[in-house]
Design an enzyme around this catalytic site. Structure first.
Site, PDB file in Angstrom:
ATOM      1  N   TYR A  86       1.271  -1.590   0.157  1.00  0.00           N
ATOM      2  CA  TYR A  86      -0.253  -0.145   0.032  1.00  0.00           C
ATOM      3  C   TYR A  86       0.849   1.009  -0.286  1.00  0.00           C
ATOM      4  CZ  TYR A  86      -4.996   1.671   1.691  1.00  0.00           C
ATOM      5  OH  TYR A  86      -5.595   2.817   0.956  1.00  0.00           O
ATOM      6  N   ASP A  95      -8.745  -1.769  10.302  1.00  0.00           N
ATOM      7  CA  ASP A  95      -9.226  -2.902  10.592  1.00  0.00           C
ATOM      8  C   ASP A  95      -9.684  -3.416   8.386  1.00  0.00           C
ATOM      9  OD1 ASP A  95     -10.659  -0.600   8.699  1.00  0.00           O
ATOM     10  OD2 ASP A  95     -12.743  -0.529   9.068  1.00  0.00           O
TER      11      ASP A  95
END
EC number: 2.7.1.33
Length: 247
Positions: A86, A95
């Site tokens: 990422y 989450d």
């Protein structure tokens, strides 16, 4: 020894106790206090504790807990067996990251499409080599129904209907259901197809409050045999992370 896993969301705090990979008990609180948490722990001897939060933790129970149990705070620096590509890992929702870690831990060496249905619908993909590059976020089921009502002058606010299975609506209420629920169904199928078009083996893991509803939407699709429902995927991912931490 057991692991204490705490997931602090915007509205609720979920607390779980694991014995290695086995989920022994779980509870959800709106605003827990240290007495509730200690009662939840009971006679279990806590070996490791991990806390994940979408916000800065300021609750009084947190300070009391830290005094009694060594705490690891979940963040993007905890790899837990995955390769996180990422571009801005600091902005990746805890989450989402925990869910991907959980998927890879539960179903290793196979591609996993992770779909979580809550306030928003999140789509995340991790390949068989445990490489995670990112995913997508779209409005959730209730948010869509609410938007149809709030941003129009005449359309009513209605509830989701798991029994609705028509290709189109023949009145206003059923037309809204068709637009919202078939729209999500086609979205689910589109994202899944995009992720797995080059994969021979894969799982579709449904998590979150709307996981059962999404399973209903996909029950007659070609993807149905590949679906696995994991309502506690985030908690299981956090447990995997604490087990692998400093290994």
């Amino acid at each position: 020894m057991t692991n204490l896993v705490i997931d602090i969301g915007n509205s609720f705090t979920k607390i779980a106790i694991f014995e290695k990979d086995d989920l022994l008990k779980v509870e959800q609180y709106q605003q827990p206090d240290i007495r509730q948490i200690e009662n939840f722990i009971g006679s279990n001897i806590i070996g490791k504790t991990i806390i994940s939060s979408v916000k800065q933790v300021k609750e009084a129970w947190h300070l009391s807990l830290v005094d009694k149990h060594p705490v690891v705070y979940f963040n993007s620096g905890i790899k837990a067996g995955i390769n996180n590509h990422y571009k801005t890992p600091g902005t990746l929702g805890a989450d989402r990251l925990a869910a991907v870690i959980g998927a890879n831990y539960l179903y290793p060496a196979v591609a996993n499409v992770v779909i979580s249905g809550g306030t928003c619908i999140t789509y995340d993909y991790i390949d068989a080599g445990a490489n995670y590059f990112g995913g997508s976020i779209s409005p959730g089921l209730k948010m869509r129904y609410k938007a149809v009502n709030e941003f129009t002058a005449a359309l009513p606010l209605i509830n989701a209907d798991s029994d609705f299975d028509a290709a189109y609506g023949d009145d206003t209420e059923s037309a809204i259901k068709s637009g919202v629920q078939n729209g999500i169904k086609y979205e689910l199928e589109g994202f899944i197809n995009n992720y797995i078009k080059t994969q021979k083996a894969y799982n579709i893991i449904l998590s979150g409050g709307d996981s059962i509803f999404f399973d209903t939407l996909l029950k007659n699709s070609i993807f149905a045999p590949y679906i696995k429902i994991e309502p506690y995927l985030v908690l299981k991912g956090l447990n995997a992370a604490i087990q692998k931490h400093n290994d």
